[in-house]
Write a protein that holds these residues in place. Sequence first.
Motif, PDB file in Angstrom:
ATOM      1  N   THR A   1       9.850  -7.183  -2.147  1.00 29.01           N
ATOM      2  CA  THR A   1       8.938  -7.159  -1.004  1.00 29.01           C
ATOM      3  C   THR A   1       7.507  -7.453  -1.425  1.00 29.01           C
ATOM      4  O   THR A   1       6.968  -6.779  -2.309  1.00 29.01           O
ATOM      5  N   ALA A   2       6.882  -8.454  -0.785  1.00 28.74           N
ATOM      6  CA  ALA A   2       5.445  -8.644  -0.950  1.00 28.74           C
ATOM      7  C   ALA A   2       4.728  -7.434  -0.351  1.00 28.74           C
ATOM      8  O   ALA A   2       5.176  -6.877   0.654  1.00 28.74           O
ATOM      9  N   MET A   3       3.630  -7.036  -0.965  1.00 26.87           N
ATOM     10  CA  MET A   3       2.922  -5.847  -0.505  1.00 26.87           C
ATOM     11  C   MET A   3       1.447  -6.166  -0.285  1.00 26.87           C
ATOM     12  O   MET A   3       0.896  -7.112  -0.868  1.00 26.87           O
ATOM     13  N   TYR A   4       0.828  -5.331   0.535  1.00 23.35           N
ATOM     14  CA  TYR A   4      -0.556  -5.549   0.927  1.00 23.35           C
ATOM     15  C   TYR A   4      -1.362  -4.265   0.807  1.00 23.35           C
ATOM     16  O   TYR A   4      -0.821  -3.174   0.963  1.00 23.35           O
ATOM     17  N   TRP A   5      -2.634  -4.450   0.569  1.00 24.67           N
ATOM     18  CA  TRP A   5      -3.610  -3.394   0.803  1.00 24.67           C
ATOM     19  C   TRP A   5      -4.468  -3.835   1.994  1.00 24.67           C
ATOM     20  O   TRP A   5      -4.905  -4.991   2.067  1.00 24.67           O
TER      21      TRP A   5
ATOM     22  N   ASP B   1     -13.598 -10.781  -6.942  1.00 25.29           N
ATOM     23  CA  ASP B   1     -14.133 -10.477  -8.277  1.00 25.29           C
ATOM     24  C   ASP B   1     -14.257  -8.991  -8.542  1.00 25.29           C
ATOM     25  O   ASP B   1     -14.599  -8.592  -9.662  1.00 25.29           O
ATOM     26  N   ARG B   2     -13.977  -8.165  -7.547  1.00 26.78           N
ATOM     27  CA  ARG B   2     -14.158  -6.727  -7.716  1.00 26.78           C
ATOM     28  C   ARG B   2     -12.863  -5.941  -7.629  1.00 26.78           C
ATOM     29  O   ARG B   2     -12.760  -4.871  -8.213  1.00 26.78           O
ATOM     30  N   PHE B   3     -11.887  -6.452  -6.895  1.00 28.60           N
ATOM     31  CA  PHE B   3     -10.638  -5.720  -6.666  1.00 28.60           C
ATOM     32  C   PHE B   3      -9.488  -6.408  -7.400  1.00 28.60           C
ATOM     33  O   PHE B   3      -9.444  -7.641  -7.474  1.00 28.60           O
ATOM     34  N   THR B   4      -8.571  -5.597  -7.906  1.00 27.52           N
ATOM     35  CA  THR B   4      -7.370  -6.127  -8.547  1.00 27.52           C
ATOM     36  C   THR B   4      -6.146  -5.379  -8.045  1.00 27.52           C
ATOM     37  O   THR B   4      -6.064  -4.149  -8.192  1.00 27.52           O
ATOM     38  N   ILE B   5      -5.239  -6.114  -7.460  1.00 27.52           N
ATOM     39  CA  ILE B   5      -3.980  -5.536  -6.995  1.00 27.52           C
ATOM     40  C   ILE B   5      -2.936  -5.723  -8.091  1.00 27.52           C
ATOM     41  O   ILE B   5      -2.926  -6.733  -8.802  1.00 27.52           O
ATOM     42  N   SER B   6      -2.075  -4.735  -8.233  1.00 29.45           N
ATOM     43  CA  SER B   6      -0.994  -4.831  -9.210  1.00 29.45           C
ATOM     44  C   SER B   6       0.173  -3.973  -8.742  1.00 29.45           C
ATOM     45  O   SER B   6       0.042  -3.222  -7.775  1.00 29.45           O
ATOM     46  N   ARG B   7       1.280  -4.102  -9.423  1.00 29.20           N
ATOM     47  CA  ARG B   7       2.461  -3.321  -9.047  1.00 29.20           C
ATOM     48  C   ARG B   7       3.311  -3.032 -10.265  1.00 29.20           C
ATOM     49  O   ARG B   7       3.304  -3.794 -11.240  1.00 29.20           O
ATOM     50  N   ASP B   8       4.059  -1.945 -10.173  1.00 29.35           N
ATOM     51  CA  ASP B   8       5.046  -1.589 -11.186  1.00 29.35           C
ATOM     52  C   ASP B   8       6.376  -1.433 -10.448  1.00 29.35           C
ATOM     53  O   ASP B   8       6.619  -0.398  -9.814  1.00 29.35           O
ATOM     54  N   ASN B   9       7.196  -2.454 -10.499  1.00 25.48           N
ATOM     55  CA  ASN B   9       8.443  -2.422  -9.738  1.00 25.48           C
ATOM     56  C   ASN B   9       9.420  -1.370 -10.267  1.00 25.48           C
ATOM     57  O   ASN B   9      10.267  -0.876  -9.528  1.00 25.48           O
ATOM     58  N   ALA B  10       9.309  -1.026 -11.527  1.00 25.29           N
ATOM     59  CA  ALA B  10      10.175   0.020 -12.086  1.00 25.29           C
ATOM     60  C   ALA B  10       9.837   1.393 -11.502  1.00 25.29           C
ATOM     61  O   ALA B  10      10.693   2.275 -11.444  1.00 25.29           O
TER      62      ALA B  10
ATOM     63  N   ASN C   1       8.279   1.641  -8.397  1.00 22.97           N
ATOM     64  CA  ASN C   1       8.073   1.473  -6.955  1.00 22.97           C
ATOM     65  C   ASN C   1       6.642   1.826  -6.546  1.00 22.97           C
ATOM     66  O   ASN C   1       6.414   2.484  -5.527  1.00 22.97           O
ATOM     67  N   THR C   2       5.706   1.375  -7.318  1.00 17.21           N
ATOM     68  CA  THR C   2       4.320   1.756  -7.102  1.00 17.21           C
ATOM     69  C   THR C   2       3.404   0.538  -7.049  1.00 17.21           C
ATOM     70  O   THR C   2       3.513  -0.374  -7.872  1.00 17.21           O
ATOM     71  N   LEU C   3       2.517   0.570  -6.080  1.00 13.81           N
ATOM     72  CA  LEU C   3       1.496  -0.456  -5.876  1.00 13.81           C
ATOM     73  C   LEU C   3       0.147   0.140  -6.251  1.00 13.81           C
ATOM     74  O   LEU C   3      -0.103   1.328  -5.999  1.00 13.81           O
ATOM     75  N   TYR C   4      -0.727  -0.673  -6.813  1.00 14.49           N
ATOM     76  CA  TYR C   4      -2.042  -0.202  -7.236  1.00 14.49           C
ATOM     77  C   TYR C   4      -3.146  -1.101  -6.691  1.00 14.49           C
ATOM     78  O   TYR C   4      -2.919  -2.281  -6.398  1.00 14.49           O
ATOM     79  N   LEU C   5      -4.340  -0.514  -6.592  1.00 15.51           N
ATOM     80  CA  LEU C   5      -5.535  -1.289  -6.287  1.00 15.51           C
ATOM     81  C   LEU C   5      -6.674  -0.744  -7.144  1.00 15.51           C
ATOM     82  O   LEU C   5      -7.111   0.397  -6.946  1.00 15.51           O
TER      83      LEU C   5
ATOM     84  N   CYS D   1      -1.681   0.995   2.099  1.00 11.93           N
ATOM     85  CA  CYS D   1      -0.748  -0.005   1.595  1.00 11.93           C
ATOM     86  C   CYS D   1       0.231  -0.315   2.725  1.00 11.93           C
ATOM     87  O   CYS D   1       0.514   0.535   3.577  1.00 11.93           O
ATOM     88  N   ALA D   2       0.719  -1.537   2.733  1.00 16.92           N
ATOM     89  CA  ALA D   2       1.522  -1.985   3.859  1.00 16.92           C
ATOM     90  C   ALA D   2       2.539  -3.022   3.429  1.00 16.92           C
ATOM     91  O   ALA D   2       2.376  -3.701   2.414  1.00 16.92           O
ATOM     92  N   GLN D   3       3.577  -3.137   4.260  1.00 18.90           N
ATOM     93  CA  GLN D   3       4.591  -4.158   4.030  1.00 18.90           C
ATOM     94  C   GLN D   3       4.210  -5.494   4.674  1.00 18.90           C
ATOM     95  O   GLN D   3       4.849  -6.513   4.416  1.00 18.90           O
ATOM     96  N   ASP D   4       3.216  -5.474   5.532  1.00 17.28           N
ATOM     97  CA  ASP D   4       2.849  -6.687   6.237  1.00 17.28           C
ATOM     98  C   ASP D   4       1.344  -6.735   6.437  1.00 17.28           C
ATOM     99  O   ASP D   4       0.668  -5.691   6.454  1.00 17.28           O
TER     100      ASP D   4
END
Length: 115
Positions: free
Chosen positions: A32-36, A66-75, A77-81, A96-99
Amino acid sequence: QVQLVESGGGLVQPGGSLRLSCVASGFTFSNTAMYWLRQAPGKGLEWVSRISPSGFGRTYPASMKDRFTISRDNAKNTLYLQMNSLTTDDTAVYYCAQDEAGITRGQGTQVTVSQ
């Protein structure tokens, strides 16, 4: 049942940093693509960033690139900003959102940037 639980918000001074987290459950996170998204006082939902299911594709509005970085750890199930160089204009509830429209989103975490 989809659950998205954000954490990591708080009060920070201008120029400071925060790292938000979102633990997901109830769906196949790694597919799943994820959003903040964020919502400032008196304003509508604003898109902050998107990350592809693999994590390799990341997009941002120009004002945040240039200021925010989104990342994820699929192992996990966590999204980061990761948010750096915060300004008072970044004060908002962050979701955080699915859409991108935020139809399926968590309860949000408050970020307040103030002296």
